[in-house]
Scaffold this motif. Structure first.
Motif, PDB file in Angstrom:
ATOM      1  N   TYR A 164      21.910 -25.144  -4.464  1.00  0.00           N
ATOM      2  CA  TYR A 164      22.349 -24.187  -3.471  1.00  0.00           C
ATOM      3  C   TYR A 164      23.108 -23.031  -4.121  1.00  0.00           C
ATOM      4  CZ  TYR A 164      27.173 -25.792  -4.018  1.00  0.00           C
ATOM      5  OH  TYR A 164      28.411 -26.084  -4.537  1.00  0.00           O
ATOM      6  N   SER A 165      23.224 -21.962  -3.362  1.00  0.00           N
ATOM      7  CA  SER A 165      24.129 -20.860  -3.669  1.00  0.00           C
ATOM      8  C   SER A 165      24.918 -20.547  -2.412  1.00  0.00           C
ATOM      9  CB  SER A 165      23.360 -19.605  -4.107  1.00  0.00           C
ATOM     10  OG  SER A 165      22.723 -19.792  -5.345  1.00  0.00           O
ATOM     11  N   LEU A 166      26.063 -19.938  -2.582  1.00  0.00           N
ATOM     12  CA  LEU A 166      26.834 -19.432  -1.457  1.00  0.00           C
ATOM     13  C   LEU A 166      26.742 -17.916  -1.444  1.00  0.00           C
ATOM     14  CD1 LEU A 166      30.148 -21.533  -1.507  1.00  0.00           C
ATOM     15  CD2 LEU A 166      28.316 -21.653   0.191  1.00  0.00           C
ATOM     16  N   PHE A 167      26.417 -17.370  -0.288  1.00  0.00           N
ATOM     17  CA  PHE A 167      26.418 -15.929  -0.120  1.00  0.00           C
ATOM     18  C   PHE A 167      27.591 -15.548   0.775  1.00  0.00           C
ATOM     19  CE2 PHE A 167      22.113 -16.604  -1.492  1.00  0.00           C
ATOM     20  CZ  PHE A 167      21.790 -15.455  -2.193  1.00  0.00           C
ATOM     21  N   SER A 168      28.229 -14.440   0.463  1.00  0.00           N
ATOM     22  CA  SER A 168      29.365 -13.993   1.247  1.00  0.00           C
ATOM     23  C   SER A 168      29.239 -12.505   1.548  1.00  0.00           C
ATOM     24  CB  SER A 168      30.686 -14.254   0.503  1.00  0.00           C
ATOM     25  OG  SER A 168      31.787 -13.777   1.253  1.00  0.00           O
ATOM     26  N   VAL A 169      29.650 -12.142   2.740  1.00  0.00           N
ATOM     27  CA  VAL A 169      29.677 -10.748   3.154  1.00  0.00           C
ATOM     28  C   VAL A 169      31.132 -10.351   3.364  1.00  0.00           C
ATOM     29  CG1 VAL A 169      28.908  -9.050   4.838  1.00  0.00           C
ATOM     30  CG2 VAL A 169      27.449 -11.007   4.272  1.00  0.00           C
ATOM     31  N   VAL A 170      31.584  -9.394   2.583  1.00  0.00           N
ATOM     32  CA  VAL A 170      32.965  -8.913   2.661  1.00  0.00           C
ATOM     33  C   VAL A 170      32.953  -7.530   3.303  1.00  0.00           C
ATOM     34  CG1 VAL A 170      35.068  -8.389   1.384  1.00  0.00           C
ATOM     35  CG2 VAL A 170      33.529 -10.196   0.568  1.00  0.00           C
ATOM     36  N   PRO A 171      33.460  -7.409   4.532  1.00  0.00           N
ATOM     37  CA  PRO A 171      33.451  -6.096   5.206  1.00  0.00           C
ATOM     38  C   PRO A 171      34.291  -5.067   4.447  1.00  0.00           C
ATOM     39  CG  PRO A 171      33.950  -7.879   6.743  1.00  0.00           C
ATOM     40  CD  PRO A 171      34.037  -8.462   5.367  1.00  0.00           C
ATOM     41  N   SER A 172      33.916  -3.810   4.587  1.00  0.00           N
ATOM     42  CA  SER A 172      34.655  -2.716   3.956  1.00  0.00           C
ATOM     43  C   SER A 172      36.005  -2.537   4.654  1.00  0.00           C
ATOM     44  CB  SER A 172      33.856  -1.413   4.023  1.00  0.00           C
ATOM     45  OG  SER A 172      34.628  -0.332   3.563  1.00  0.00           O
ATOM     46  N   SER A 173      37.003  -2.199   3.873  1.00  0.00           N
ATOM     47  CA  SER A 173      38.329  -1.945   4.435  1.00  0.00           C
ATOM     48  C   SER A 173      38.412  -0.571   5.085  1.00  0.00           C
ATOM     49  CB  SER A 173      39.403  -2.060   3.345  1.00  0.00           C
ATOM     50  OG  SER A 173      39.137  -1.152   2.288  1.00  0.00           O
ATOM     51  N   GLU A 174      37.384   0.265   4.867  1.00  0.00           N
ATOM     52  CA  GLU A 174      37.363   1.608   5.425  1.00  0.00           C
ATOM     53  C   GLU A 174      36.334   1.680   6.550  1.00  0.00           C
ATOM     54  OE1 GLU A 174      36.557   4.352   2.325  1.00  0.00           O
ATOM     55  OE2 GLU A 174      38.334   3.838   1.143  1.00  0.00           O
ATOM     56  N   TRP A 175      36.665   2.453   7.574  1.00  0.00           N
ATOM     57  CA  TRP A 175      35.752   2.612   8.703  1.00  0.00           C
ATOM     58  C   TRP A 175      34.452   3.277   8.245  1.00  0.00           C
ATOM     59  CZ3 TRP A 175      34.978   0.914  13.426  1.00  0.00           C
ATOM     60  CH2 TRP A 175      34.089   1.599  14.255  1.00  0.00           C
ATOM     61  N   GLY A 176      33.347   2.631   8.570  1.00  0.00           N
ATOM     62  CA  GLY A 176      32.044   3.166   8.208  1.00  0.00           C
ATOM     63  C   GLY A 176      31.628   2.864   6.783  1.00  0.00           C
ATOM     64  N   GLY A 177      32.482   2.171   6.012  1.00  0.00           N
ATOM     65  CA  GLY A 177      32.125   1.833   4.638  1.00  0.00           C
ATOM     66  C   GLY A 177      31.137   0.683   4.573  1.00  0.00           C
ATOM     67  N   GLU A 178      30.477   0.545   3.432  1.00  0.00           N
ATOM     68  CA  GLU A 178      29.478  -0.503   3.275  1.00  0.00           C
ATOM     69  C   GLU A 178      30.140  -1.847   2.938  1.00  0.00           C
ATOM     70  OE1 GLU A 178      26.598   0.564   0.393  1.00  0.00           O
ATOM     71  OE2 GLU A 178      25.758   2.222   1.568  1.00  0.00           O
ATOM     72  N   SER A 179      29.587  -2.899   3.502  1.00  0.00           N
ATOM     73  CA  SER A 179      30.060  -4.244   3.199  1.00  0.00           C
ATOM     74  C   SER A 179      29.563  -4.674   1.824  1.00  0.00           C
ATOM     75  CB  SER A 179      29.568  -5.233   4.258  1.00  0.00           C
ATOM     76  OG  SER A 179      30.053  -4.892   5.537  1.00  0.00           O
ATOM     77  N   ARG A 180      30.327  -5.525   1.171  1.00  0.00           N
ATOM     78  CA  ARG A 180      29.900  -6.077  -0.116  1.00  0.00           C
ATOM     79  C   ARG A 180      29.161  -7.381   0.123  1.00  0.00           C
ATOM     80  NH1 ARG A 180      34.199  -7.358  -4.133  1.00  0.00           N
ATOM     81  NH2 ARG A 180      35.572  -7.623  -2.333  1.00  0.00           N
ATOM     82  N   PHE A 181      28.023  -7.542  -0.544  1.00  0.00           N
ATOM     83  CA  PHE A 181      27.225  -8.764  -0.452  1.00  0.00           C
ATOM     84  C   PHE A 181      27.332  -9.478  -1.793  1.00  0.00           C
ATOM     85  CE2 PHE A 181      22.943 -10.888   0.323  1.00  0.00           C
ATOM     86  CZ  PHE A 181      23.447 -11.701   1.320  1.00  0.00           C
ATOM     87  N   MET A 182      27.820 -10.726  -1.787  1.00  0.00           N
ATOM     88  CA  MET A 182      28.135 -11.430  -3.018  1.00  0.00           C
ATOM     89  C   MET A 182      27.491 -12.809  -3.028  1.00  0.00           C
ATOM     90  SD  MET A 182      32.200 -10.440  -3.195  1.00  0.00           S
ATOM     91  CE  MET A 182      32.345 -10.832  -4.948  1.00  0.00           C
TER      92      MET A 182
END
Length: 379
Positions: A152-170
């Protein structure tokens, strides 16, 4: 068992759950040895995948909330984990369940603590560092085809701290024990329901919310699904069926595995007391189920006596419905004669709950416990 050769015994025992293997290991040294054999572990969790998830947890929303374990009696290996009361206590000690996969569970005790990946059947566990120490993030499991005992792998989505910014996919691999940034995924402009993520044939599917906060001319006006290829690291937006748009803003659209082989996904809408399900084909959606909850055999919804709190599709064939008092199961492959069946009562009294399915495998959490032999399993 002396009359059987080793290959035959391995094949037979690989179709047993971790709970039953633990029982046999008490009277057979050969079975006990099998439980620590890498080849057997891979074979066993693949067979459990074929048989389907045998148990499910019901947990109220939030951290440090209570949960209950129940068996799915529509599978070959019902209740493949250890006794419910002991499992509830063990799993509940890790906090809120974030995701489940092939007998493994990912949990977190609070918003400041680490992640845990553990196997409730073998009692093995590893700590996983959080992808970020700032704010909220979501976690989903994904399957890897590498022939490992921790596939398995774990995927995580980290929302941007700025409005309208892109989320990080890890992504996190249990081999390397670090999070890595990934590119190639576009979630569009809507918020995604990451707790409803489904993986089929190497594709991760995410469904968006359905709130009305875009202009009618926007391509994000209607809900949509994002399909992410874990091998090519590319993504595309999949439109929902036009018929599913009606009432979508007043219902929670959800996606699950579909079919006995679980070879595709389905979209489920519960609106005005009616379940409608569409299955995704090669080129289009097809409506495969459409029925009022009353016609399924559950009365009281139209009079406000029964409230639907949560639902899921288990193993691609069984609709599990949690009401304010009980859990019910409906065989979606049973035809017009199928009727909803009461599974059990629960103690959450109408609270917001989640249903997490799990099976009893010998899957390891990572290389940390690669050579561990869990002889202390509680039956």
């Amino acid at each position: 068992m002396a009359n059987f050769n080793e290959d035959v015994l391995m094949e037979i025992f690989s179709w047993l759950s971790a709970k039953n293997l633990s029982k046999f290991s008490l009277v057979s040294r050969s079975v006990d040895d099998l439980r620590s054999d890498d080849f057997f572990i891979r074979k066993q969790f693949r067979n459990m995948r074929i048989l389907g998830d045998s148990d499910f947890f019901v947990q109220s929303h939030g951290y440090n909330e209570t949960l209950q374990l129940h068996g799915n009696y529509n599978v070959v290996n019902p209740s493949s984990l250890i006794s419910p009361c002991k499992t509830d206590e063990f799993v509940g000690g890790f906090g809120k369940i974030l995701a489940t996969f092939n007998g493994l569970i990912c949990s977190r005790k609070d918003e400041q603590g680490p992640l845990f990946v553990f196997n409730p059947a073998t009692r093995s566990c590893i700590h996983v560092p959080v992808p970020t120490d700032k704010g909220h993030f979501d976690v989903v499991f994904a399957e890897e085809e590498r022939g490992s005992v921790f596939d398995y792998s774990l995927f995580s989505v980290v929302p941007s701290s700025e409005w309208g910014g892109e989320s990080r996919f890890m992504v996190f691999s249990p081999r390397q024990r670090i999070w890595k940034n990934l590119s190639g995924v576009d979630f569009g402009g809507r918020n995604m329901a990451f707790d409803l993520t489904v993986q089929v044939k190497g594709i991760l599917y995410f469904v968006s919310d359905s709130e009305l906060y875009f202009a009618a001319k926007s391509r994000f006006f209607w809900s949509y699904i994002v399909a992410y290829d874990t091998k090519d690291h590319t993504s595309k937006l999949v439109k929902i069926p036009k018929n599913a748009r009606k009432g979508s803003w007043d219902s929670n659209l959800a996606i699950f595995e579909w079919g006995r082989r679980r070879s595709t996904i389905c979209l489920v809408r519960f609106w005005r007391g009616m379940f409608t399900i569409w299955a995704l084909g090669d080129s289009c959606w097809k409506r495969v189920f459409h029925m009022r909850i009353k016609a399924m055999g559950l009365s009281g919804f139209d009079r406000g006596i029964v409230k639907i709190c949560c639902y899921t599709i288990l193993n691609g064939t069984n609709l599990l419905v949690a009401t304010n008092q009980k859990l019910y199961s409906y065989d979606l492959m049973g035809g017009t004669k199928a009727k909803i069946q009461e599974v059990c009562e629960h103690d959450f009294a109408g609270a917001k709950v989640r249903i997490h399915s799990v099976c009893g495998t010998l899957s390891r959490c990572g290389p940390v416990d690669q050579h561990a032999r869990n002889r202390h399993m509680i039956i």
